[in-house]
Structure formats: C-alpha cells, structure tokens
Design a protein around this motif. Structure first.
Motif, mmCIF file in Angstrom:
data_model
loop_
_atom_site.group_PDB
_atom_site.id
_atom_site.type_symbol
_atom_site.label_atom_id
_atom_site.label_comp_id
_atom_site.label_asym_id
_atom_site.label_seq_id
_atom_site.Cartn_x
_atom_site.Cartn_y
_atom_site.Cartn_z
ATOM 1 N N CYS A 1 0.857 -1.189 0.000
ATOM 2 C CA CYS A 1 0.000 0.000 0.000
ATOM 3 C C CYS A 1 0.886 1.229 0.000
ATOM 4 O O CYS A 1 2.086 1.143 0.245
ATOM 5 N N SER A 2 0.293 2.368 -0.308
ATOM 6 C CA SER A 2 1.057 3.610 -0.326
ATOM 7 C C SER A 2 0.224 4.740 0.278
ATOM 8 O O SER A 2 0.370 5.073 1.441
ATOM 9 N N CYS A 3 -0.693 5.302 -0.510
ATOM 10 C CA CYS A 3 -1.386 6.529 -0.082
ATOM 11 C C CYS A 3 -2.365 6.289 1.068
ATOM 12 O O CYS A 3 -2.631 7.174 1.861
ATOM 13 N N GLN A 4 -2.961 5.097 1.114
ATOM 14 C CA GLN A 4 -4.014 4.749 2.084
ATOM 15 C C GLN A 4 -5.208 5.687 1.987
ATOM 16 O O GLN A 4 -5.961 5.873 2.935
ATOM 17 N N GLY B 1 -6.943 5.693 -1.294
ATOM 18 C CA GLY B 1 -7.689 5.281 -2.478
ATOM 19 C C GLY B 1 -7.333 6.026 -3.744
ATOM 20 O O GLY B 1 -8.125 6.045 -4.691
ATOM 21 N N VAL B 2 -6.124 6.625 -3.797
ATOM 22 C CA VAL B 2 -5.789 7.388 -5.000
ATOM 23 C C VAL B 2 -4.586 6.844 -5.775
ATOM 24 O O VAL B 2 -4.372 7.243 -6.916
ATOM 25 N N CYS B 3 -3.786 5.953 -5.188
ATOM 26 C CA CYS B 3 -2.556 5.555 -5.887
ATOM 27 C C CYS B 3 -2.664 4.196 -6.567
ATOM 28 O O CYS B 3 -1.896 3.905 -7.479
ATOM 29 N N GLY B 4 -3.568 3.346 -6.135
ATOM 30 C CA GLY B 4 -3.760 2.042 -6.774
ATOM 31 C C GLY B 4 -2.831 0.942 -6.295
ATOM 32 O O GLY B 4 -2.935 -0.192 -6.749
ATOM 33 N N SER B 5 -1.926 1.243 -5.379
ATOM 34 C CA SER B 5 -0.939 0.222 -5.020
ATOM 35 C C SER B 5 -1.533 -0.943 -4.242
ATOM 36 O O SER B 5 -0.974 -2.032 -4.221
ATOM 37 N N CYS B 6 -2.669 -0.735 -3.579
ATOM 38 C CA CYS B 6 -3.251 -1.820 -2.780
ATOM 39 C C CYS B 6 -4.323 -2.595 -3.542
ATOM 40 O O CYS B 6 -5.064 -3.370 -2.946
ATOM 41 N N MET C 1 -9.702 -1.574 -3.901
ATOM 42 C CA MET C 1 -8.623 -0.972 -3.120
ATOM 43 C C MET C 1 -8.927 -1.248 -1.646
ATOM 44 O O MET C 1 -9.896 -0.711 -1.088
ATOM 45 N N CYS D 1 -7.424 -0.353 0.994
ATOM 46 C CA CYS D 1 -7.116 0.686 1.984
ATOM 47 C C CYS D 1 -8.332 1.526 2.331
ATOM 48 O O CYS D 1 -8.378 2.139 3.397
HETATM 49 FE FE1 FES Z 1 -3.191 3.878 -2.436
HETATM 50 FE FE2 FES Z 1 -4.805 1.967 -1.527
HETATM 51 S S1 FES Z 1 -2.854 2.462 -0.817
HETATM 52 S S2 FES Z 1 -5.069 3.182 -3.295
#
Ligand code: FES
Length: 346
Positions: free
Chosen positions: A293-296, A298-303, A331, A333
């Motif tokens: 995960c990254s942004c937590q 819901g905007v970066c897509g990593s999760c 997502m 997060c």
């Molecule tokens: Fe960035 Fe979930 S951590 S969208």
C-alpha cells in the motif's frame, strides 16, 4: 495489477520480458521490475518556494525499468511512510527518475519529511513505475489541464506528445506565476501551452470554455485540486467517458470503516472479521500481514486486490465506473463490503 496499460505501459513491459533465474522479471541490463529497489538522490532543484524536483538514479548505474508518460513511483521513507509521486522526466530516459514534490500545507508527514530531511546522496527504496493515467496515443488530439502540483504527470505527457508530433494543447493553471513549477520547460512549447495565473486573470480558469473549444474526438486529461477536478467533471459531462481522464491527488469519498463483515483470504486460508472503525488494510495489518500500500486514501492504486467473491463497497478514485461494476478488484485501503463476506486473492 490489472490496470489497462497504456500503449507501452508496465504490463506490456512485463509481457516483453522473461522470468529471470529467481522467477523475477528481468530485462538484461535493467534493474528488477518486481519488488522495491534502492535509488540514490542525485540532485534536488528548487522549482518554487514549495516545490522541489528530486532526481534519483541507481547507486550502481544500472538502467531503470521503463515507464510511460503519466506514471508514478512510490518512495519508501525512513519514517515508515510510502508516498507516490509522478515522474516528470521523458519516458525515453532509462537512467533516472525525476519527481516533483510539493510541500503540502496539510502534510501528513511525507512531503514535509522529503523537503526537510532528504538530501543529495540519500538512498531510498522505490517501487517501480505504475501508470494509472496513460495517454491514449492513437487519439487525434489531446487537451491537457494541470492545476498547481497536478501539473507533474502532465509534464511527462507533454514531452511524449511533442516527441510523437501529436496534436495537443496544455492549459496550466496556478494561483500565481511564482507558485507555478516547471515554467521554463513548458514555455519551451510556445503556443501549445496556455498559462492561467489566477491573480493575473482575476479568477479561476474557465474549463467549460476550454472543453467547448476542443476538437471532435479529442481526449481530455486533468490533474489538479479537487475544485478543478469537479469543474472538469462538469465541463466534460457531454463527452464520451472513454475520452475523459482524471488523476486524483486526494480522496473522493470517505474511507469505508463501518466494518461488520468477513474477509476470506484465499491464498493464506485465513478468515478475518473486519470490525467497526477499521479498514480491510488495517485488519490485515493487525493480523500480522503486510499488504502492499502507499497513499491509504484510495488514489494511488498500489493496494489493488483481486476479488474472488462478494460485493465490494468501492470508495477509491482509481477504478473506472466499469471496473467498479465488474467487482474484479478493489482498493483494500479505503473500500469496504456490501456483502457479509468478501473473498480476496491474498
Ligand atoms: Fe493507495 Fe490503496 S494504498 S489506493
């Protein structure tokens, strides 16, 4: 991750490569595509009082995984935070990544740390580029709109479109000339770039007029503050949704923390109850797991996680309406569940 790749996005790169000895995708001479790798900060430039550009290179001089215009990377900070930043250098470069970072007035710690603590020579783990905001390179023309620090993904898109000899126009809005980053490199494109400084113009850019002047079949791209994205959404309401592209920097909906459902983890065979006040991500972490995960927010897509059964309650700003409706991924997060159980491919 199953995002539709751009014409030469990371997913396409993966298909072009062969598994290496350890099963990781490698292209000879390049750093590993999967997993994080270390990069050294090799220069920092002051773009405005609040925006700096950070150049990162491999400490060993290795070539980097390729990227496409609009991509971002995740920086893993020593304070335990992960932050996503758009790449602003041309996609033809494979020896460095350059990101633009604004010192957020409401920083949760990430941009403040990067501005105050990161120095040339520091080494940071970096997640390879991903592109949630690719250019449709086959379109007849492109209209790009960047607001404030939202110009960052668009800088590399402009470089790509110019390199292709494509038809495009950029509208770059900022509060003032002094607060606008990357002016010198954008002024290079002459009449293809229209600058709008609120203090000089006496108000905000008129996006209805911008969109109304676009040509038939044009694709529209916008990245900027929430108010600009709302105005853009209004202005493009009559345009084919397939021709409208947005990248968010901040959440569009509240995080789902109502809880009261189960997550069944297909790979690990565990079932966890998501309690009220927690997200799925937090529940997994509390159970000793460490999902990406990254942004937590819901905007970066990593999760992004594959959903095998159940109905997610989508709260992110990454999936399209069609992707949300398919319920193929979610997502974790920020999104919850409308069904009593979600089965996830974890
Ligand atoms: Fe960035 Fe979930 S951590 S969208």
């Amino acid at each position: 991750m199953q995002k539709a790749p751009g014409p030469s996005g990371t997913a396409r790169f993966a298909r072009l490569t062969q598994p290496g000895p350890a099963g990781r995708l490698r292209l000879h001479g390049y750093m590993a595509l999967s997993g994080n790798f270390k990069m050294r900060v090799t220069s920092i430039s002051w773009e405005t009082d609040h925006i700096r550009a950070f150049e990162l290179r491999s400490p060993d001089g290795e070539l980097l995984p390729p990227f496409t215009a609009g991509s971002h990377i995740d920086l893993h900070l020593p304070i335990g935070l992960v932050r996503s930043y758009s790449l602003i250098n041309p996609q033809s470069e494979n020896h460095r990544y350059v990101v633009g970072v604004a010192r957020d007035r409401d920083s949760r710690g990430g941009s403040r740390y990067i501005h105050d603590e990161i120095r040339v020579g520091d080494v940071l783990p970096v997640t390879p580029p991903r592109n949630l905001f690719p250019i449709e390179e086959s379109s007849t023309s492109s209209v790009l709109i960047g607001g404030g620090i939202g110009i960052t993904p668009i800088v590399s898109m402009v470089q790509r479109l110019a390199e292709m000899g494509a038809t495009w126009q950029l509208f770059y809005a900022a509060r003032s000339r002094a607060e606008a980053a990357f002016l010198d490199r954008l002024e290079h494109y002459g009449n293809s770039v229209v600058f709008h400084f609120d203090d000089e113009a006496g108000g905000l850019i008129d996006l209805e007029a911008v969109v109304a002047n676009g040509s038939e079949g044009a694709h529209y791209y916008c990245c900027g503050p929430t108010a600009m994205l709302c105005a853009f959404t209004d202005a493009t309401r009559e345009i084919d949704p397939g021709c409208v592209h947005v990248e968010h920097f901040s959440p569009v909906e509240d995080v789902a923390s109502e809880g009261g459902f189960l997550v069944q983890l297909a790979k690990s065979g565990r079932t966890l109850a998501v309690p009220e006040g927690s997200t799925i991500l937090e529940t997994l972490r509390n159970a000793g797991m460490n999902p990406l995960c990254s942004c937590q927010q819901g905007v970066c897509g990593s999760c992004e996680t594959t959903v095998l059964a159940g109905e997610p309650d989508h709260r992110d700003a990454v999936l399209t309406e069609e992707e949300r409706a398919s319920n193929a991924t979610m997502m974790i997060c920020c999104s919850g569940s409308k069904s009593s159980t979600l089965v996830l491919d974890i």
